[in-house]
Motif scaffolding. Structure first.
Motif, short mmCIF file in Angstrom:
data_model
loop_
_atom_site.label_atom_id
_atom_site.label_comp_id
_atom_site.label_asym_id
_atom_site.label_seq_id
_atom_site.Cartn_x
_atom_site.Cartn_y
_atom_site.Cartn_z
N TRP A 149 0.52 -1.16 -0.06
CA TRP A 149 0.23 -0.08 -0.50
C TRP A 149 0.70 1.39 -0.08
N ALA A 150 0.92 1.98 -0.91
CA ALA A 150 1.75 2.77 -0.99
C ALA A 150 0.86 4.48 -1.33
N SER A 151 1.29 4.82 -0.61
CA SER A 151 1.13 6.70 -1.25
C SER A 151 2.16 7.85 -0.16
N GLU A 152 1.60 9.39 -0.24
CA GLU A 152 2.44 9.72 -0.39
C GLU A 152 2.40 11.01 1.78
N ALA A 153 2.15 9.59 2.12
CA ALA A 153 1.87 9.62 3.63
C ALA A 153 3.71 9.40 4.18
N VAL A 154 3.08 10.31 5.46
CA VAL A 154 4.88 10.34 6.17
C VAL A 154 4.59 9.67 7.69
N ILE A 155 5.48 8.90 8.44
CA ILE A 155 5.06 8.20 8.75
C ILE A 155 6.37 8.45 9.83
N ASN A 156 6.20 7.79 10.78
CA ASN A 156 7.87 7.99 11.91
C ASN A 156 7.96 7.04 12.50
N ARG A 157 9.24 6.79 12.76
CA ARG A 157 10.03 5.34 13.87
C ARG A 157 10.95 6.03 14.95
N ASP A 158 10.36 5.78 15.86
CA ASP A 158 10.98 6.35 17.01
C ASP A 158 12.25 5.35 17.47
N ARG A 159 13.73 6.00 18.81
CA ARG A 159 14.71 5.32 18.28
C ARG A 159 14.77 3.93 18.68
N HIS A 160 13.66 2.84 19.26
CA HIS A 160 13.40 1.55 19.62
C HIS A 160 13.04 1.08 17.62
N GLY A 161 13.03 1.70 16.96
CA GLY A 161 13.11 0.88 15.41
C GLY A 161 11.36 0.91 15.36
N ARG A 162 10.21 1.44 16.40
CA ARG A 162 9.27 1.49 16.19
C ARG A 162 7.95 2.95 15.00
N HIS A 163 7.52 2.34 14.38
CA HIS A 163 6.45 3.07 13.45
C HIS A 163 4.97 4.09 14.60
N TRP A 164 5.28 4.77 14.48
CA TRP A 164 3.69 5.69 14.52
C TRP A 164 3.75 6.45 13.84
N SER A 165 2.76 7.45 14.45
CA SER A 165 2.03 8.33 13.63
C SER A 165 0.87 9.16 13.64
N ALA A 166 0.99 10.68 13.75
CA ALA A 166 0.06 11.27 14.54
C ALA A 166 -1.31 11.06 13.95
N HIS A 167 -1.79 10.22 12.66
CA HIS A 167 -2.70 11.05 11.84
C HIS A 167 -2.71 8.87 11.43
N PRO A 168 -4.32 9.22 11.09
CA PRO A 168 -5.19 8.53 10.78
C PRO A 168 -4.92 7.12 9.95
N LEU A 169 -3.47 7.71 8.71
CA LEU A 169 -3.33 7.01 7.39
C LEU A 169 -4.05 6.70 6.24
N HIS A 170 -5.40 7.03 7.03
CA HIS A 170 -6.87 6.37 5.95
C HIS A 170 -6.69 5.15 5.76
N LEU A 171 -6.19 4.19 7.14
CA LEU A 171 -5.60 3.15 7.21
C LEU A 171 -7.04 2.07 8.18
N SER A 172 -8.15 2.68 8.42
CA SER A 172 -9.20 2.76 9.07
C SER A 172 -9.79 1.17 8.84
N HIS A 173 -9.46 1.17 8.10
CA HIS A 173 -10.41 -0.88 6.54
C HIS A 173 -9.01 -1.73 6.98
N LEU A 174 -7.80 -1.54 7.95
CA LEU A 174 -6.98 -2.82 7.89
C LEU A 174 -7.38 -3.77 7.61
N ALA A 175 -9.08 -4.06 8.29
CA ALA A 175 -9.70 -5.83 8.69
C ALA A 175 -10.20 -6.04 7.46
N GLU A 176 -11.34 -4.92 6.72
CA GLU A 176 -11.38 -5.12 5.19
C GLU A 176 -10.05 -5.57 3.99
#
Length: 414
Positions: free
Chosen positions: A26-53
């Motif tokens: 799944w590719a887009s222009e969205a930006v996510i973040n990675r912390d010092r422990h290598g975990r990915h996080w975002s302050a936004h939902p990334l339009h991925l609320s439909h992951l279960a689908e």
């Protein structure tokens, strides 16, 4: 609405599907973040609320996104920790200059990522989705496109530098090519983007808004007319570019207040042009009438909408604006420009030309003085917003990802 006729539910024999369940990129222009422990996080939902689908059709989801190294703030963020979701990190570039510098690395990583994909879903316009789709197309890997805006309109609008405007022509050509080779296409509009960026011959298409409304987004009943000479207007949109037209709205508010109306404006949104708009409001003597709220949480947006009388979106270009749809669900009468997907949401009585201060001011005054028109628009908007209820959009997405998974399964089992 015409595109809905092509929606079908895709069914798979359970044994074949379970044996060959594919991996989706799944590719887009969205930006996510990675912390010092290598975990990915975002302050936004990334339009991925439909992951279960998505997972009902695909075994694994890989996000192909720009990644920036940053620890999360204290406030709540969205962690991407599911074992069925992984990340293909791309350089965290910004702007045209940053893209040019990052292009060699992007080409290398996206070309390499295509080898690992069984299927691809991209959001366009944007170079990341376009490049990834191109490399998948070269390898015969099926992909779908979700078209969320018109790059020509966006880059032609006020606020972009001359070299950024030059980018609109190649982006249009590339977007049309990518759409024409897709297994299926989805569009946030019902007609406008479909005409500009059509799917290939025989490929199905569907209108899928990226706006999802839950029951909490709706009010129970339409509104009555406001006081005829007093009203609170709502504006909600990014101030990172000038195409949202806030400068036109400020001039219209100045005209209305000069004519004796008691108008106040709530501005929700932030960006590099906020200081410019605040200076304009000060110059027009509106500093006591305009409240700049900055970026506000989604629930606060709804609270602000409930306290306002009219929503105004004087954009110079738009796809299908989320803020307007959420305002409609709050039974707010809305006024917008006749650009992009806005005419698909509003009728002629609520539309004005872009960059026309006098027309916008006159239409606002008409809505405030004509209680019958105000009430009719409120009822109409509340009814129209129900088209974006989550359950209805979920059915369309199910069909959309079904088309892609069927193509991926067929390719894997040949």
């Amino acid at each position: 609405m015409g595109e809905d006729a092509s929606i079908v539910n895709v069914a798979f024999p359970s044994n074949e599907f379970e044996r060959a369940k594919p991996t989706l990129h799944w590719a887009s222009e969205a930006v996510i973040n990675r912390d010092r422990h290598g975990r990915h996080w975002s302050a936004h939902p990334l339009h991925l609320s439909h992951l279960a689908e998505i997972r009902s059709h695909f075994d694994h989801l890989r996000l192909v996104l720009r990644v920036e190294e940053r620890d999360p703030p204290v406030e709540t963020v969205t962690w991407i920790v599911d074992h069925d979701v992984s990340v293909e990190p791309l350089p965290g570039y910004k702007g045209v200059g940053g893209f040019i510098k990052a292009l060699p690395a992007l080409v290398q990583r996206l070309n390499r990522a295509a080898v690992k994909a069984d299927a691809l879903s991209v959001r366009l316009p944007g170079p990341i989705g376009s490049l990834h789709a191109f490399f998948c197309w070269l390898r015969g890997i099926p992909y779908t496109v979700h078209m969320v805006g018109d790059p020509h309109q966006v880059l032609s609008s006020k606020g972009f530098r001359w070299y950024e405007r030059l980018m609109r022509w190649p982006l249009v050509a590339v977007s049309r090519f990518i759409c024409s080779r897709a297994v299926a296409c989805a569009y946030v509009t019902e007609r406008q983007l479909q005409l500009l960026y059509p799917p290939g011959k025989g490929a199905p298409s569907v209108a899928i808004s990226n706006v999802l409304l839950e029951p909490r987004h709706f009010v129970d009943r339409p509104r009555l007319g406001p006081l005829k000479n007093r009203a609170s207007l709502a504006f909600c949109g990014s101030l990172a570019q000038e195409y949202k037209g806030l400068d036109i709205l400020l001039e219209a508010v100045y005209q209305l207040t000069s004519a004796g109306l008691d108008i106040h404006l709530v501005v929700m949104g932030d960006g590099v042009f906020r200081a410019k708009y605040e200076t304009q409001a000060l110059r027009l003597g509106l500093i006591e009438r305009v409240r700049f709220c900055g970026n506000v949480p989604p629930e606060t947006v709804l609270v602000q909408f409930r306290s306002c009388d009219l929503f105004v979106m004087p954009s110079r270009t738009e796809g299908l604006p989320r803020a307007m749809i959420e305002a409609m669900a709050q039974a707010l009468p809305c006024i917008g420009t006749n650009v992009g997907g806005i005419p698909e949401l509003l009728d002629d009585a609520a539309l004005v030309p872009s960059d026309d201060v006098s027309a916008l001011a006159a239409r606002i005054e008409r809505f405030l003085r004509d209680e019958q028109l105000f009430a009719a628009q409120s009822a109409r908007n509340l009814d129209r917003a129900k088209y974006f209820e989550t359950s209805l959009i979920a059915e369309r997405r199910h069909s959309f990802y079904g088309w892609l998974s069927r193509a991926a399964v067929k390719r894997k089992t040949i």
